[in-house]
Design a protein around this motif. Structure first.
Motif, mmCIF file in Angstrom:
data_model
loop_
_atom_site.group_PDB
_atom_site.id
_atom_site.type_symbol
_atom_site.label_atom_id
_atom_site.label_comp_id
_atom_site.label_asym_id
_atom_site.label_seq_id
_atom_site.Cartn_x
_atom_site.Cartn_y
_atom_site.Cartn_z
ATOM 1 N N VAL A 286 38.459 40.599 28.086
ATOM 2 C CA VAL A 286 38.979 41.900 28.496
ATOM 3 C C VAL A 286 37.792 42.753 28.942
ATOM 4 N N LEU A 287 37.807 43.162 30.192
ATOM 5 C CA LEU A 287 36.634 43.778 30.814
ATOM 6 C C LEU A 287 36.932 45.219 31.213
ATOM 7 N N LYS A 288 36.097 46.131 30.737
ATOM 8 C CA LYS A 288 36.229 47.557 31.037
ATOM 9 C C LYS A 288 35.075 47.967 31.948
ATOM 10 N N PRO A 289 35.331 48.297 33.209
ATOM 11 C CA PRO A 289 34.237 48.658 34.108
ATOM 12 C C PRO A 289 33.350 49.786 33.586
ATOM 13 N N GLY A 293 29.255 49.152 33.046
ATOM 14 C CA GLY A 293 28.252 49.785 33.883
ATOM 15 C C GLY A 293 28.599 49.902 35.349
ATOM 16 N N GLY A 294 29.870 49.677 35.721
ATOM 17 C CA GLY A 294 30.241 49.888 37.108
ATOM 18 C C GLY A 294 31.175 48.825 37.644
ATOM 19 N N PRO A 295 31.853 49.108 38.751
ATOM 20 C CA PRO A 295 32.756 48.132 39.363
ATOM 21 C C PRO A 295 32.057 46.841 39.752
ATOM 22 N N ASP A 296 30.834 46.946 40.270
ATOM 23 C CA ASP A 296 30.109 45.746 40.687
ATOM 24 C C ASP A 296 29.828 44.829 39.502
ATOM 25 N N ARG A 297 29.405 45.408 38.389
ATOM 26 C CA ARG A 297 29.105 44.606 37.201
ATOM 27 C C ARG A 297 30.380 44.036 36.571
ATOM 28 N N ALA A 298 31.472 44.796 36.637
ATOM 29 C CA ALA A 298 32.728 44.291 36.086
ATOM 30 C C ALA A 298 33.229 43.090 36.873
ATOM 31 N N LEU A 299 33.151 43.167 38.210
ATOM 32 C CA LEU A 299 33.579 42.030 39.025
ATOM 33 C C LEU A 299 32.667 40.831 38.780
ATOM 34 N N ALA A 300 31.367 41.054 38.680
ATOM 35 C CA ALA A 300 30.438 39.946 38.410
ATOM 36 C C ALA A 300 30.757 39.295 37.069
#
Length: 383
Positions: A286-289, A293-300
């Motif tokens: 379960v990932l919380k952007p 630390g940001g949308p880019d890190r959440a997608l990664a």
């Protein structure tokens, strides 16, 4: 938010922020205590190259236990806002943007980095005329075109069996085909009866998830999972405390065909997705952007999890509308994403702006852009 500094280089990038406070409709209980309000910052960045200007908006809404404190977030944003926004002749806007983001520690100040990186990404996507989801996917080298809508789950409160079943039935009537129930506050036997009542009320065609928020010890978790296996659950979220990665891995040692899948949330915030994957502690991450630390890190993080055979689910930290919209873009960029925990706007008594992603039939539309949501947040960009 104003900035009157002179422009000295061919490219410049300035960062501004202002505080906000939004009350919840009612206190929300979590493993870290009740949440009564969301206090954060609207972040705006202005990218200028010669006479071309693009402005982006972001949100930094810290939640202690998942992110830094509000005070630490404010200090990080203040330092960035006070820094020189101009580049030397020949500097690129991308170089200046990377410099600003790199100045923020994603581990120590994830909410601050989220706000700035989102604002920069919004400005860049608006400048190129792309949806944020499309830009995120391109930067991640994804071949698949992001979705136009994202499936979401409804969250069902901690009532008695009759109340819980009634709330679940209403959610299904509204179009949700995935429900998440809070468990762990009551006894295992009481929670089993609540889950039984919901399954009988909504039938077998609705996916059920339960979230214990780390409330159980290993013995209790084992007993709960054995009892809950009869209800064909999609997963049990955080059955053990965040730090017990070894215990979570042990719960997964049974035959996958006969056990309930394990999801982790607080463990990701406490240790990071890489540690969770290395410990073999989860079937679902379960990932919380905001916490990552940001949308880019959440997608990664989502793509790393997927490559390791762990299914990513994107959720919020009960954010305001800017960050929620960004999380929808993140989820849309993940190919064939599972229902996500993004339908949290109704938990707020008020918001920063009208929601461009209203829930309908258990799905949230991805704004067509450019950027986060076209001109939906222009007032926030100017303030």
């Amino acid at each position: 938010m104003t900035d009157d500094r002179p422009r000295r280089g061919n490219a410049s990038l300035t960062v501004r922020h202002r505080p906000f406070e939004l009350n919840l409709t009612r206190p929300l209980g979590t493993a870290h205590g009740d949440i009564r309000s969301r206090d954060g910052f609207v972040v705006a960045v202005e990218r200028e190259r010669d006479e071309a200007t693009a402005v982006g908006v972001g949100e930094a809404t810290p939640l202690p236990g998942w992110t830094e404190s509000r005070e630490t977030c404010a200090a990080a944003l203040n330092r960035l806002s006070d820094s020189d926004g101009d580049g030397a002749a020949g500097d690129s806007l991308d170089a200046l943007a990377h410099e600003r983001v790199d100045a923020l520690d994603a581990e120590a100040t994830p909410a601050a980095r989220h706000g700035v990186s989102l604002a920069l990404a919004d400005a860049a996507a608006r400048g190129s005329g792309d949806r944020l989801a499309d830009r995120l996917a391109a930067e991640a080298d994804l071949d698949a075109t992001p979705a136009d809508a994202v499936p979401v789950n409804a969250t069902v409160g901690d009532g008695d069996p009759t109340e819980t079943a009634g709330e679940a039935r209403r959610a299904v009537e509204e179009g949700f085909d995935c429900l998440k129930l809070k468990v762990g506050v009551r006894s295992v036997d009481a929670d089993v009866e609540r889950v039984r009542a919901v399954r009988e009320a909504v039938g077998n065609g609705v996916a059920l998830r339960v979230d214990a928020n780390g409330a159980w010890d290993r013995t209790t978790a084992r007993r709960a999972l054995d009892a809950l296996a009869a209800f064909d659950l999609a997963y049990v979220e955080q059955p053990l405390p965040a730090d017990d990665l070894e215990g979570l891995a042990a719960l997964r040692e049974d035959d996958p065909s006969s056990r309930v899948p394990i999801a982790v949330d607080e463990s990701v915030a406490a240790h990071g997705v890489d540690a969770v994957l290395e410990a073999d502690a989860a079937d679902v991450a379960v990932l919380k952007p905001m916490a990552l630390g940001g949308p880019d890190r959440a997608l990664a993080a989502a793509l790393r999890a997927r490559s390791a055979g762990v299914e990513p689910v994107v959720t919020t930290t009960i954010d305001a509308v800017v960050a929620r919209t960004a999380a929808v873009h993140v989820a849309a960029a993940i190919p064939d994403v599972s229902p996500c925990g993004l339908a949290t706007g109704s938990l707020l008594d008020e918001d920063l702006a009208p929601d461009p992603c209203p829930v309908a039939d258990g799905r949230m539309p991805v704004p067509s852009g450019p950027g986060l949501a076209g001109d939906a947040f222009d007032e926030l960009r100017r303030s």
